[in-house]
Scaffold this active site. Sequence first.
Site, PDB file in Angstrom:
ATOM      1  N   GLY A   1     -13.130  57.682 -50.431  1.00  0.00           N
ATOM      2  CA  GLY A   1     -12.367  56.559 -49.881  1.00  0.00           C
ATOM      3  C   GLY A   1     -12.497  56.452 -48.373  1.00  0.00           C
ATOM      4  CB  CYS A   2     -12.264  58.954 -45.677  1.00  0.00           C
ATOM      5  SG  CYS A   2     -10.551  59.403 -46.089  1.00  0.00           S
ATOM      6  CB  THR A   3     -17.415  57.721 -47.086  1.00  0.00           C
ATOM      7  OG1 THR A   3     -17.428  59.099 -46.686  1.00  0.00           O
ATOM      8  CG2 THR A   3     -18.809  57.137 -46.943  1.00  0.00           C
TER       9      THR A   3
END
Length: 175
Positions: free
Chosen positions: A64-66
């Site tokens: 999700g952070c990528t």
Amino acid sequence: MRALAALLALMPLPALAALPVGAAAPDFTTQGALAGKTFSFSLAKALKKGPVVLYFFPAAFTQGCTIEAHEFAEAAADFTRVGATLIGVAADPIDKLAKFSVEDCRNKFPVAVATSEMIAAYDVTLPKLAGRSNRTSYVIGRDRRIAFAYSAMSPEGHVAGTLGAVRALRSSKTR
């Protein structure tokens, strides 16, 4: 100001953001990285240039952070055009964030260390992982007040919401 209020009325309510619109943004200075190079980031100094988009994310190099970093990277020039400083923060070591700034932020915006004090001050603690933040995006006006807050563990909506809020903030200042 009406434009900002109208935008906020259309956005989903932030489920996890503890700092409401209008609250004072806690000041901080921390280590950051842009294009792999480290530097010191000061919220107070950045606010002298214009609004700041401060987004907390749980951990570098997670799915999700990528996705979120790629979306912010694609919109980085848009944030610059509207006079906003964009910075992502996570409770990761600076060397990991320096690598993330190159690989996933694509050298387009900085990321910085979210200290435990910052996470507590912005009340974005991820309940399942002590010491980590949830996914919360803030727009902080030059007056050091929260102009927009959005929390959702999905990366969707963070870029559009913050960019829309900065545009509305800018438009309310020019009237």
